[in-house]
Write a protein that holds these residues in place. Structure first.
Motif, PDB file in Angstrom:
ATOM      1  N   CYS A 140      44.575  41.845  34.422  1.00  0.00           N
ATOM      2  CA  CYS A 140      44.493  42.678  35.629  1.00  0.00           C
ATOM      3  C   CYS A 140      44.752  41.837  36.880  1.00  0.00           C
ATOM      4  O   CYS A 140      44.807  40.613  36.830  1.00  0.00           O
ATOM      5  CB  CYS A 140      43.098  43.287  35.769  1.00  0.00           C
ATOM      6  SG  CYS A 140      42.351  43.903  34.250  1.00  0.00           S
ATOM      7  N   SER A 141      44.887  42.536  38.008  1.00  0.00           N
ATOM      8  CA  SER A 141      44.897  41.887  39.326  1.00  0.00           C
ATOM      9  C   SER A 141      44.653  42.963  40.374  1.00  0.00           C
ATOM     10  O   SER A 141      45.155  44.083  40.232  1.00  0.00           O
ATOM     11  CB  SER A 141      46.244  41.214  39.603  1.00  0.00           C
ATOM     12  OG  SER A 141      46.283  40.733  40.938  1.00  0.00           O
ATOM     13  N   PRO A 142      43.916  42.626  41.440  1.00  0.00           N
ATOM     14  CA  PRO A 142      43.698  43.635  42.486  1.00  0.00           C
ATOM     15  C   PRO A 142      44.993  44.105  43.142  1.00  0.00           C
ATOM     16  O   PRO A 142      45.093  45.243  43.585  1.00  0.00           O
ATOM     17  CB  PRO A 142      42.792  42.924  43.499  1.00  0.00           C
ATOM     18  CG  PRO A 142      42.903  41.469  43.197  1.00  0.00           C
ATOM     19  CD  PRO A 142      43.217  41.371  41.729  1.00  0.00           C
TER      20      PRO A 142
ATOM     21  N   GLU B  91      42.662  48.453  39.419  1.00  0.00           N
ATOM     22  CA  GLU B  91      41.465  47.892  38.778  1.00  0.00           C
ATOM     23  C   GLU B  91      40.333  48.912  38.653  1.00  0.00           C
ATOM     24  O   GLU B  91      39.591  48.876  37.670  1.00  0.00           O
ATOM     25  CB  GLU B  91      40.993  46.623  39.511  1.00  0.00           C
ATOM     26  CG  GLU B  91      41.908  45.438  39.241  1.00  0.00           C
ATOM     27  CD  GLU B  91      41.337  44.077  39.592  1.00  0.00           C
ATOM     28  OE1 GLU B  91      41.700  43.094  38.920  1.00  0.00           O
ATOM     29  OE2 GLU B  91      40.530  43.982  40.545  1.00  0.00           O
TER      30      GLU B  91
ATOM     31  N   SER C 221      41.416  38.573  35.608  1.00  0.00           N
ATOM     32  CA  SER C 221      41.925  39.060  36.894  1.00  0.00           C
ATOM     33  C   SER C 221      42.306  37.858  37.752  1.00  0.00           C
ATOM     34  O   SER C 221      42.220  36.706  37.299  1.00  0.00           O
ATOM     35  CB  SER C 221      40.918  39.964  37.603  1.00  0.00           C
ATOM     36  OG  SER C 221      41.550  40.575  38.730  1.00  0.00           O
TER      37      SER C 221
ATOM     38  N   THR D 101      36.513  42.652  42.767  1.00  0.00           N
ATOM     39  CA  THR D 101      37.161  42.914  41.481  1.00  0.00           C
ATOM     40  C   THR D 101      36.130  43.308  40.422  1.00  0.00           C
ATOM     41  O   THR D 101      36.332  44.256  39.666  1.00  0.00           O
ATOM     42  CB  THR D 101      37.983  41.681  41.039  1.00  0.00           C
ATOM     43  OG1 THR D 101      39.277  41.757  41.651  1.00  0.00           O
ATOM     44  CG2 THR D 101      38.176  41.599  39.545  1.00  0.00           C
TER      45      THR D 101
ATOM     46  N   ASP E  82      35.031  46.829  41.039  1.00  0.00           N
ATOM     47  CA  ASP E  82      36.060  47.803  40.640  1.00  0.00           C
ATOM     48  C   ASP E  82      36.156  47.922  39.118  1.00  0.00           C
ATOM     49  O   ASP E  82      36.325  49.025  38.576  1.00  0.00           O
ATOM     50  CB  ASP E  82      37.426  47.408  41.218  1.00  0.00           C
ATOM     51  CG  ASP E  82      37.516  47.655  42.717  1.00  0.00           C
ATOM     52  OD1 ASP E  82      36.640  48.371  43.260  1.00  0.00           O
ATOM     53  OD2 ASP E  82      38.447  47.137  43.364  1.00  0.00           O
TER      54      ASP E  82
ATOM     55  N   TYR F 246      39.581  33.981  35.511  1.00  0.00           N
ATOM     56  CA  TYR F 246      39.980  34.279  36.893  1.00  0.00           C
ATOM     57  C   TYR F 246      41.024  33.251  37.303  1.00  0.00           C
ATOM     58  O   TYR F 246      40.826  32.036  37.129  1.00  0.00           O
ATOM     59  CB  TYR F 246      38.765  34.198  37.814  1.00  0.00           C
ATOM     60  CG  TYR F 246      38.928  34.887  39.156  1.00  0.00           C
ATOM     61  CD1 TYR F 246      39.501  36.156  39.253  1.00  0.00           C
ATOM     62  CD2 TYR F 246      38.480  34.282  40.331  1.00  0.00           C
ATOM     63  CE1 TYR F 246      39.616  36.799  40.483  1.00  0.00           C
ATOM     64  CE2 TYR F 246      38.584  34.920  41.557  1.00  0.00           C
ATOM     65  CZ  TYR F 246      39.166  36.180  41.627  1.00  0.00           C
ATOM     66  OH  TYR F 246      39.283  36.815  42.840  1.00  0.00           O
TER      67      TYR F 246
END
Length: 316
Positions: A47-49, A54, A79, A98, A101, A110
């Motif tokens: 994932c990533s913001p 997210e 993320s 994050t 979310d 991370y």
């Protein structure tokens, strides 16, 4: 259910060697995509913001936790820290946003998403009135020190980098208390990253290959851009194993010790992408695919080319 092989990091922790990429997965599609991925056996979600999905991924994970299909410790969630939040004082708040979310207490991994810092603020890609990108002079070495604190505080089990060249990785290694476990980079048959892969391996850092198919669905792709999935030479290799081109491309990453994170929202394709543990490419096949290198970058982040920490001026 396919049993997914694991990789072991330099700190002894482990991660599934295949994960689901979620870049370009629209918010309205990603909930179903993540649920389907978990149902067919994925246990690693990337994932990533900056992907703007997210919250939806958090909803999907929470739903599967509630159903009892998975427990938190069964899944590996990655993320990333976005470029506007490189200042050391912003690192922990960025991770906490994050986590909120994703509805999680901690991350498994991370990453610093890019080595370049952007001007702080609400815009993910800040520009001036003339559309020129606005950078920041925050040094990723200072960012890394704040990342280490996240591990010490139990907010992230592992930390790493993304889109870093070998010299940038070296700079981190010279100052770090906690070594990066991963360098996540674009890697596919048209950008095989042979030298960077060998360098990272020599330092005990695992490559995570993003866009392993060359990101054919990227919005800025031109109709005549080459696509690994349509390469007849890879098709010929795939036919000898009675496998699909996609399966050969994923296997190519796995046999190099790379984590692969193909993006898909199709349940059928997700299942296909996992069926890569019942065959092995020959060494000659891997060497041949290395020769397909076109130096093709789907993700060049060329808006930031003038930033002193832009990574792709270096050969690797």
């Amino acid at each position: 259910m396919v049993k997914i092989e694991m990789v072991t990091f330099n700190n002894g922790n482990q991660a599934p060697i295949i994960g689901l990429g979620t870049w370009k997965s629209k918010a309205n599609e990603v909930i179903e995509a993540v649920k389907n991925a978990i149902d067919v056996g994925y246990r690693h979600i990337d994932c990533s913001p900056v992907y703007d999905n997210e919250k939806e991924i958090g909803e999907a994970l929470n739903s599967k936790f509630k159903e009892g299909i998975i427990k938190r410790e069964d899944v590996f969630i990655t993320s990333k820290l976005w470029c506007t939040e490189h200042s050391p004082n912003l690192v922990e708040p960025a991770l906490k946003k994050t986590l909120s979310d994703l509805r999680l207490e901690y991350l498994d991994l991370y990453l610093i998403h890019w080595p370049m810092a952007f001007q702080e603020g609400k815009e993910s890609f800040p520009t001036d009135a003339n559309g020129k990108y606005l950078g920041s002079d925050v040094d990723y070495v200072d960012t890394w020190k704040a990342m280490e604190k996240l591990v010490e505080d139990g907010l992230a089990k592992n930390i790493g980098v993304s889109n870093f060249n070998s010299k940038q990785v070296e700079r981190i290694l010279k100052i770090c208390k906690i070594k990066p476990v991963v360098n996540q980079v674009e890697c596919h048959p048209y950008l095989p990253q042979v030298k960077l892969s060998e360098f990272c391996k020599s330092k005990g850092i695992i490559i995570t290959a993003y866009s392993p198919f060359g990101s054919p669905d990227r919005s800025w792709a031109k109709p005549d851009d080459p696509q690994p999935l349509k390469d007849e030479r890879i098709k010929k290799i795939a036919d000898t194993y009675n496998k699909s081109v996609a399966q050969v491309i994923i296997r190519y990453q796995i046999q190099r010790g790379h984590i692969a994170i193909p993006k898909s929202v199709s349940k059928t394709r997700m299942q296909e992408n996992l069926k890569v543990f019942d065959f092995e490419l020959s060494e000659d096949d891997i060497k041949e695919i290395h020769t397909f290198d076109k130096k093709m970058r789907a993700c060049a982040m060329s808006m930031a080319v003038d930033n002193e920490h832009y990574p792709f001026h270096e050969e690797f």
